[in-house]
Write an enzyme that holds these catalytic residues in place. Structure first.
Site, PDB file in Angstrom:
ATOM      1  N   CYS A  55      53.407  85.759  66.535  1.00  0.00           N
ATOM      2  CA  CYS A  55      52.616  86.597  67.441  1.00  0.00           C
ATOM      3  C   CYS A  55      51.171  86.099  67.502  1.00  0.00           C
ATOM      4  O   CYS A  55      50.556  85.849  66.469  1.00  0.00           O
ATOM      5  CB  CYS A  55      52.656  88.051  66.966  1.00  0.00           C
ATOM      6  N   CYS A  59      46.385  90.871  63.771  1.00  0.00           N
ATOM      7  CA  CYS A  59      46.380  92.123  62.992  1.00  0.00           C
ATOM      8  C   CYS A  59      46.442  91.774  61.490  1.00  0.00           C
ATOM      9  O   CYS A  59      47.405  91.129  61.051  1.00  0.00           O
ATOM     10  CB  CYS A  59      47.568  92.984  63.395  1.00  0.00           C
ATOM     11  N   CYS A  62      49.701  92.238  59.320  1.00  0.00           N
ATOM     12  CA  CYS A  62      51.042  91.933  59.838  1.00  0.00           C
ATOM     13  C   CYS A  62      51.566  90.551  59.455  1.00  0.00           C
ATOM     14  O   CYS A  62      50.902  89.533  59.659  1.00  0.00           O
ATOM     15  CB  CYS A  62      51.048  92.095  61.356  1.00  0.00           C
ATOM     16  N   CYS A  99      65.093 101.724  67.931  1.00  0.00           N
ATOM     17  CA  CYS A  99      63.755 101.253  68.287  1.00  0.00           C
ATOM     18  C   CYS A  99      63.698  99.729  68.205  1.00  0.00           C
ATOM     19  O   CYS A  99      63.952  99.157  67.147  1.00  0.00           O
ATOM     20  CB  CYS A  99      62.759 101.889  67.316  1.00  0.00           C
ATOM     21  N   CYS A 130      63.741 103.370  72.115  1.00  0.00           N
ATOM     22  CA  CYS A 130      62.308 103.191  71.906  1.00  0.00           C
ATOM     23  C   CYS A 130      62.048 101.690  71.900  1.00  0.00           C
ATOM     24  O   CYS A 130      62.883 100.921  71.419  1.00  0.00           O
ATOM     25  CB  CYS A 130      61.921 103.812  70.563  1.00  0.00           C
ATOM     26  N   CYS A 190      54.808 107.197  71.393  1.00  0.00           N
ATOM     27  CA  CYS A 190      54.891 107.159  69.935  1.00  0.00           C
ATOM     28  C   CYS A 190      53.656 106.391  69.486  1.00  0.00           C
ATOM     29  O   CYS A 190      53.520 105.208  69.781  1.00  0.00           O
ATOM     30  CB  CYS A 190      56.175 106.439  69.525  1.00  0.00           C
ATOM     31  N   ARG A 267      56.267 110.883  61.779  1.00  0.00           N
ATOM     32  CA  ARG A 267      57.238 109.984  61.143  1.00  0.00           C
ATOM     33  C   ARG A 267      56.665 109.304  59.917  1.00  0.00           C
ATOM     34  O   ARG A 267      55.644 108.639  59.976  1.00  0.00           O
ATOM     35  CB  ARG A 267      57.736 108.933  62.128  1.00  0.00           C
TER      36      ARG A 267
HETATM   37  N1  SAM Z   1      53.650  93.919  68.390  1.00  0.00           N
HETATM   38  C1  SAM Z   1      53.728  95.286  68.697  1.00  0.00           C
HETATM   39  C2  SAM Z   1      52.456  96.030  68.422  1.00  0.00           C
HETATM   40  O1  SAM Z   1      51.651  95.611  67.631  1.00  0.00           O
HETATM   41  O2  SAM Z   1      52.288  97.075  69.031  1.00  0.00           O
HETATM   42  C3  SAM Z   1      54.869  95.997  68.011  1.00  0.00           C
HETATM   43  C4  SAM Z   1      55.239  95.758  66.599  1.00  0.00           C
HETATM   44  S1  SAM Z   1      54.058  96.153  65.349  1.00  0.00           S
HETATM   45  C5  SAM Z   1      54.841  95.421  63.990  1.00  0.00           C
HETATM   46  C6  SAM Z   1      54.184  97.919  65.153  1.00  0.00           C
HETATM   47  C7  SAM Z   1      53.368  98.582  64.084  1.00  0.00           C
HETATM   48  O3  SAM Z   1      53.901  98.300  62.811  1.00  0.00           O
HETATM   49  C8  SAM Z   1      51.914  98.218  63.945  1.00  0.00           C
HETATM   50  O4  SAM Z   1      51.111  98.832  64.893  1.00  0.00           O
HETATM   51  C9  SAM Z   1      51.605  98.730  62.548  1.00  0.00           C
HETATM   52  O5  SAM Z   1      51.180 100.068  62.583  1.00  0.00           O
HETATM   53  C10 SAM Z   1      52.943  98.637  61.836  1.00  0.00           C
HETATM   54  N2  SAM Z   1      52.919  97.604  60.793  1.00  0.00           N
HETATM   55  C11 SAM Z   1      53.005  96.274  60.963  1.00  0.00           C
HETATM   56  N3  SAM Z   1      52.939  95.632  59.776  1.00  0.00           N
HETATM   57  C12 SAM Z   1      52.802  96.576  58.836  1.00  0.00           C
HETATM   58  C13 SAM Z   1      52.664  96.548  57.406  1.00  0.00           C
HETATM   59  N4  SAM Z   1      52.633  95.407  56.734  1.00  0.00           N
HETATM   60  N5  SAM Z   1      52.554  97.714  56.754  1.00  0.00           N
HETATM   61  C14 SAM Z   1      52.571  98.885  57.433  1.00  0.00           C
HETATM   62  N6  SAM Z   1      52.688  98.973  58.774  1.00  0.00           N
HETATM   63  C15 SAM Z   1      52.795  97.836  59.466  1.00  0.00           C
HETATM   64  C1  DTB Z   2      55.565 101.912  63.361  1.00  0.00           C
HETATM   65  O1  DTB Z   2      54.541 102.588  63.402  1.00  0.00           O
HETATM   66  N1  DTB Z   2      56.147 101.461  62.261  1.00  0.00           N
HETATM   67  C2  DTB Z   2      57.276 100.636  62.564  1.00  0.00           C
HETATM   68  C3  DTB Z   2      57.412 100.822  64.080  1.00  0.00           C
HETATM   69  N2  DTB Z   2      56.229 101.516  64.427  1.00  0.00           N
HETATM   70  C4  DTB Z   2      57.697  99.698  64.958  1.00  0.00           C
HETATM   71  C5  DTB Z   2      57.101  99.221  62.144  1.00  0.00           C
HETATM   72  C6  DTB Z   2      56.781  99.075  60.709  1.00  0.00           C
HETATM   73  C7  DTB Z   2      56.697  97.619  60.436  1.00  0.00           C
HETATM   74  C8  DTB Z   2      56.535  97.360  58.995  1.00  0.00           C
HETATM   75  C9  DTB Z   2      56.315  95.948  58.686  1.00  0.00           C
HETATM   76  C10 DTB Z   2      57.445  95.008  58.966  1.00  0.00           C
HETATM   77  O2  DTB Z   2      58.616  95.377  58.943  1.00  0.00           O
HETATM   78  O3  DTB Z   2      57.129  93.831  59.197  1.00  0.00           O
HETATM   79 FE1  SF4 Z   3      51.658  90.997  66.680  1.00  0.00          FE
HETATM   80 FE2  SF4 Z   3      52.093  92.124  64.319  1.00  0.00          FE
HETATM   81 FE3  SF4 Z   3      49.881  92.695  65.643  1.00  0.00          FE
HETATM   82 FE4  SF4 Z   3      52.238  93.598  66.550  1.00  0.00          FE
HETATM   83  S1  SF4 Z   3      51.246  94.179  64.663  1.00  0.00           S
HETATM   84  S2  SF4 Z   3      50.596  92.659  67.744  1.00  0.00           S
HETATM   85  S3  SF4 Z   3      53.571  91.905  65.935  1.00  0.00           S
HETATM   86  S4  SF4 Z   3      50.450  90.682  64.833  1.00  0.00           S
END
Ligand code: SAM
Ligand code: DTB
Ligand code: SF4
Length: 333
Positions: A55, A59, A62, A99, A130, A190, A267
């Site tokens: 990606c 973030c 992530c 989702c 979702c 959401c 959630r």
């Molecule tokens: N790329 C899209 C976005 O950012 O909207 C969708 C997927 S992203 C992984 C969805 C959410 O997962 C993020 O907004 C964040 O709140 C959560 N998330 C991602 N990595 C995480 C982590 N290591 N621990 C907790 N929450 C995480």
């Molecule tokens: C949200 O708030 N939590 C979910 C969902 N929306 C998509 C994702 C959590 C991702 C956790 C980190 C991972 O699995 O990489």
């Molecule tokens: Fe990309 Fe992860 Fe950020 Fe979603 S949370 S925009 S997957 S870097």
């Protein structure tokens, strides 16, 4: 007449809630919960990463960012058939919502036909749908709505004033714009965020303030940071006292979300795997009424169905029966 939940919360109101004695706060949250939701019920959602890694966003939490050295391999968008197979399995396991998440800054026009097929296919199985695909234009939101998408996940993640410390490739306002496009298309929102990013209590207050003063999201995911080696935050917090979130503060955040957004589903999302059952029970007491099931989130591990079933049985909590939007009317015909 439907009375809309209030959206005029002040920062002082939210600060006062966070400052309450813990037992009073949780008691109030459970009282609000019982007045607005069936008690002892949680909604079960299953996640599938339909496009993993690579990606372009940065973030700091992530594992899927190109900036992270997390070992997550980038994949292409999955094919529709494989997605529907995974959805059928989730349904068999009792999940009411499926989702689908993609590690994109935004979907490309060429991806839209496959995404729409996935939505139609999952809906035909009788599950709620979702998606979380990054930013959406007005037109893209409308296309997904037309295909029958029930929910779109797009988190604000943290307080507006803390946003730039966590993500630099987009702004808080970009997030709000997509949320408005989603809402305008008639898709349920959401939207939530993460606790344990190294943020302050003030940031958590700002985070809940931002959520509770917008049209309330139908669903509010509260994630506990899953610290991943090779991500900015995973590495920065490792071996510091902030590496493990304060569970009482986490429960407080859930309770304040419940009280300020009484009609929303709250959630308990990422991070349950390393949370004790007692902490999760306190979160349910504080008004959380939804979880992700299965042994994987998108890339991070999740508790797994057997352990969850045992925990829910121990607590006397039942799975909420979901009737997808639109199917309600069909069922009544
Ligand atoms: N790329 C899209 C976005 O950012 O909207 C969708 C997927 S992203 C992984 C969805 C959410 O997962 C993020 O907004 C964040 O709140 C959560 N998330 C991602 N990595 C995480 C982590 N290591 N621990 C907790 N929450 C995480
Ligand atoms: C949200 O708030 N939590 C979910 C969902 N929306 C998509 C994702 C959590 C991702 C956790 C980190 C991972 O699995 O990489
Ligand atoms: Fe990309 Fe992860 Fe950020 Fe979603 S949370 S925009 S997957 S870097």
């Amino acid at each position: 007449m439907t009375v809309l939940p209030r959206t005029d919360w002040t920062r002082a109101d939210i600060t006062a809630l966070f400052d309450m004695p813990f037992m009073d706060l949780v008691y109030e949250a459970q009282t609000v919960h019982r007045a607005n939701h069936p008690r002892n019920e949680v909604q079960l959602s299953t996640l599938l990463s339909i496009k993993t890694g690579g990606c372009p966003e940065d973030c700091g939490y992530c594992s899927q960012s190109v900036e992270a050295d997390s070992g997550v391999k980038a994949t292409k968008l999955m094919d529709v058939r494989a997605v529907l197979q995974a959805a059928a399995q989730a349904k068999d396991n009792g999940s009411g919502r499926f989702c689908m998440g993609a590690a994109w800054r935004n979907p490309k026009e060429r991806d839209m036909p496959a995404l729409k097929e996935m939505i139609r296919g999952v809906r035909e199985m009788g599950m709620e749908t979702c998606m979380t695909l990054g930013m959406l234009s007005e037109g893209q939101a409308r296309q997904l709505a037309d295909a029958g998408l029930d929910y779109y996940n797009h988190n604000i993640d943290t307080a507006p004033e803390n946003y730039a410390n966590i993500i630099s490739t987009r702004t808080f306002e970009d997030r709000i714009e997509t949320l408005e496009n989603v809402r305008a298309a008639g898709i349920n929102v959401c939207c939530g965020g993460i606790v344990g990013l190294g943020e302050t209590r003030e940031d958590r207050i700002g985070f809940i303030h931002a959520l509770s003063t917008m049209p309330h999201p139908e669903s509010v995911p509260i994630n506990a940071l899953v610290p991943v080696k090779g991500t900015v935050l995973g590495d920065m917090l490792a071996d510091t006292p902030l590496a493990k979130i304060d569970e009482i503060e986490f429960v407080r955040t859930v309770a304040v979300a419940r009280i300020t957004m009484p009609a929303s589903m709250v959630r308990l999302s990422a991070g349950r795997e390393s949370m004790s059952e007692s902490c999760q029970a306190l979160c349910f007491m504080a008004g959380a009424n939804s979880i992700f099931t299965g042994d994987k989130l998108l890339t991070a591990p999740n508790t797994g169905d057997d352990k969850d079933a045992a925990m829910l049985a121990k607590l006397g909590i039942r799975a909420m029966q979901a009737v997808p939007h639109g199917h309600l009317e069909e069922a009544a015909e």
